[in-house]
Design a protein around this motif. Sequence first.
Motif, PDB file in Angstrom:
ATOM      1  N   PRO A 156       0.830  -1.227   0.000  1.00  0.00           N
ATOM      2  CA  PRO A 156       0.000   0.000   0.000  1.00  0.00           C
ATOM      3  C   PRO A 156       0.853   1.260   0.000  1.00  0.00           C
ATOM      4  O   PRO A 156       1.856   1.342   0.713  1.00  0.00           O
ATOM      5  CB  PRO A 156      -0.815  -0.109   1.286  1.00  0.00           C
ATOM      6  N   PRO A 157       0.474   2.256  -0.835  1.00  0.00           N
ATOM      7  CA  PRO A 157       1.246   3.503  -0.895  1.00  0.00           C
ATOM      8  C   PRO A 157       1.042   4.349   0.356  1.00  0.00           C
ATOM      9  O   PRO A 157       0.157   4.085   1.183  1.00  0.00           O
ATOM     10  CB  PRO A 157       0.687   4.189  -2.131  1.00  0.00           C
ATOM     11  N   VAL A 158       1.835   5.401   0.458  1.00  0.00           N
ATOM     12  CA  VAL A 158       1.720   6.313   1.598  1.00  0.00           C
ATOM     13  C   VAL A 158       0.488   7.190   1.395  1.00  0.00           C
ATOM     14  O   VAL A 158       0.367   7.858   0.352  1.00  0.00           O
ATOM     15  CB  VAL A 158       2.977   7.190   1.718  1.00  0.00           C
ATOM     16  N   PRO A 159      -0.440   7.218   2.353  1.00  0.00           N
ATOM     17  CA  PRO A 159      -1.612   8.097   2.219  1.00  0.00           C
ATOM     18  C   PRO A 159      -1.178   9.555   2.164  1.00  0.00           C
ATOM     19  O   PRO A 159      -0.161   9.953   2.745  1.00  0.00           O
ATOM     20  CB  PRO A 159      -2.432   7.796   3.470  1.00  0.00           C
ATOM     21  N   ALA A 160      -1.986  10.354   1.501  1.00  0.00           N
ATOM     22  CA  ALA A 160      -1.612  11.758   1.307  1.00  0.00           C
ATOM     23  C   ALA A 160      -1.667  12.564   2.600  1.00  0.00           C
ATOM     24  O   ALA A 160      -0.979  13.575   2.738  1.00  0.00           O
ATOM     25  CB  ALA A 160      -2.533  12.385   0.258  1.00  0.00           C
ATOM     26  N   ASN A 161      -2.492  12.143   3.577  1.00  0.00           N
ATOM     27  CA  ASN A 161      -2.683  12.949   4.796  1.00  0.00           C
ATOM     28  C   ASN A 161      -1.801  12.498   5.956  1.00  0.00           C
ATOM     29  O   ASN A 161      -2.020  12.923   7.093  1.00  0.00           O
ATOM     30  CB  ASN A 161      -4.152  12.898   5.212  1.00  0.00           C
ATOM     31  N   VAL A 217      10.667  10.425   7.616  1.00  0.00           N
ATOM     32  CA  VAL A 217       9.940   9.173   7.718  1.00  0.00           C
ATOM     33  C   VAL A 217       8.495   9.438   8.122  1.00  0.00           C
ATOM     34  O   VAL A 217       8.195  10.363   8.866  1.00  0.00           O
ATOM     35  CB  VAL A 217      10.625   8.230   8.747  1.00  0.00           C
ATOM     36  N   ARG A 218       7.619   8.604   7.612  1.00  0.00           N
ATOM     37  CA  ARG A 218       6.188   8.636   7.948  1.00  0.00           C
ATOM     38  C   ARG A 218       5.772   7.236   8.374  1.00  0.00           C
ATOM     39  O   ARG A 218       6.183   6.256   7.757  1.00  0.00           O
ATOM     40  CB  ARG A 218       5.352   9.110   6.756  1.00  0.00           C
ATOM     41  N   PHE A 219       4.925   7.177   9.405  1.00  0.00           N
ATOM     42  CA  PHE A 219       4.406   5.889   9.881  1.00  0.00           C
ATOM     43  C   PHE A 219       2.898   5.878   9.640  1.00  0.00           C
ATOM     44  O   PHE A 219       2.199   6.861   9.910  1.00  0.00           O
ATOM     45  CB  PHE A 219       4.697   5.697  11.373  1.00  0.00           C
ATOM     46  N   TYR A 220       2.407   4.735   9.183  1.00  0.00           N
ATOM     47  CA  TYR A 220       0.964   4.619   8.960  1.00  0.00           C
ATOM     48  C   TYR A 220       0.569   3.151   9.023  1.00  0.00           C
ATOM     49  O   TYR A 220       1.396   2.242   8.941  1.00  0.00           O
ATOM     50  CB  TYR A 220       0.554   5.249   7.629  1.00  0.00           C
ATOM     51  N   HIS A 221      -0.734   2.966   9.206  1.00  0.00           N
ATOM     52  CA  HIS A 221      -1.316   1.607   9.218  1.00  0.00           C
ATOM     53  C   HIS A 221      -1.997   1.359   7.881  1.00  0.00           C
ATOM     54  O   HIS A 221      -2.603   2.258   7.286  1.00  0.00           O
ATOM     55  CB  HIS A 221      -2.334   1.459  10.356  1.00  0.00           C
ATOM     56  N   ALA A 222      -1.928   0.110   7.461  1.00  0.00           N
ATOM     57  CA  ALA A 222      -2.574  -0.276   6.203  1.00  0.00           C
ATOM     58  C   ALA A 222      -2.833  -1.776   6.245  1.00  0.00           C
ATOM     59  O   ALA A 222      -2.274  -2.505   7.080  1.00  0.00           O
ATOM     60  CB  ALA A 222      -1.707   0.098   5.015  1.00  0.00           C
TER      61      ALA A 222
END
Length: 495
Positions: free
Chosen positions: A121-126, A137-142
Amino acid sequence: MTPLASRITARLAGRFGPSAPRGSLRNQLLRWLLVPLIVLVAVNAISAYDNGLETADVAYDRALLASTRALAERVSVKAGKVVADVPYVALDSYETDTLGRIYYKVTGIEGETVSGFADLPPVPANVPRSDAYPALVRFYHANYNGEPLRIAALLQPVYDDSMRGIALIQVGETLDARRGLTRKILFDTLQRQGMLLLAVATLVWFAVRLVLAPLMQLKREVERRDVHDLSDVDAALVHREVRPLVGAMNSTMSRMQDLIASQRRFIADASHQLRTPLTVLKTQAQLALRENDPTAMRAIVASIATTTDATVHLANRLLTLARVEHGGEVAALTRVALAEVVRQVALELALPAVQKQLDLSLDVDGAPQVDGQALLLHEMISNLLDNAIRYTPAGGRVALRVRATPSGALLEIEDSGAGIASAERDKVFLPFYRSSSTMAEHQDGSGLGLAIVRDIAVLHGAAIALDHGAGGVGLKISIAFPLPTAAPAGENDKT
């Protein structure tokens, strides 16, 4: 107020109002102490759990970022292309370090997939950049293939002599390790808080038991007492806050002692007063049985009738005094026109006054009213007027005066009899006491009339005073009634 609000108010009043059942004091104390404590412990457990999760996320994100940086170090530019040298041994070490399955993706300068899982999954825009680390760096759940991931997306500069740009390195891990740590944190938190709650509940239970021990001691002290023991309870047995209750108990027992003593005195005095006329009746009856002369027997029977009348009069006075002293006649007070009661009593006793050729007068000023019991007021005025007529010589005068005053109502009964000496005026209100002046003229009195008058006056909040009559002759009795309160609906002017 709405019907719902009314129902809620009624329910609260039934549960917490003055008439609500109180139940066990120990149980109420435990509930009021432990229930808020349980709520506070639960809130603290939730807060500790959230803090633990935040700490775990920080720790795992740091490890995830380390894996992402290690992977970024293997990204380079060769022959004008971005390449990633990621052997399987390196991936195995990443999985060993993070205790979960690892998915990665390296995206080149032009957005092409260089290595790894192209469908990651790509990095969400928000998603904002993390401020906790100097790296971009950005952390996110997917979700990936139906499995939740925590992904770190790192922007890595790449360049050589022929090109320059930014590559994107994404490393995601499954949440197995995080969930395991979360469960451990939750279990440890609940275990610690549960043990703390159990310890505090035990301490509270013992504390409540210890605090209530003086009340239990007071209970045992009262239960051990003999039924006739009405002495004071030692207030030092209980805490300072409970001592007013013990004081009220002692005051109640003191009043009970006074009441019992009064009843005993009354029974002793009544039996003594009744014994004499009953003995006389028995003697007269025995004489009548032995008498053969009809004329003499008739005289004895007439004497029996006279003694019986005196005995009935004494018994009625005794019953009246007993009812008044012990509250048997006390009921709701009503508005009473005092002048009407006085006028009625004067009419009832006018015949004895006429027979003695007394000048009986009634003077009413205004329309005085009092809050009281019409029957008791009638009894009081009858006693006063009967005494005045009885002890005033033939040809004398008896005056009744009733008037309204700024402070209430005033009743005066004045006669021209022998009066009562100043030294005896306080004693004549005692049951069975008779002044020397009345004893000299009449031997058949009971000594209860003024005692009844005093008790009825006290019940009505009235003040009674004795004084000389006009010109220092006779006796004047004054009874001052307080102002009436607001009249109850439908209770005005009852006589």
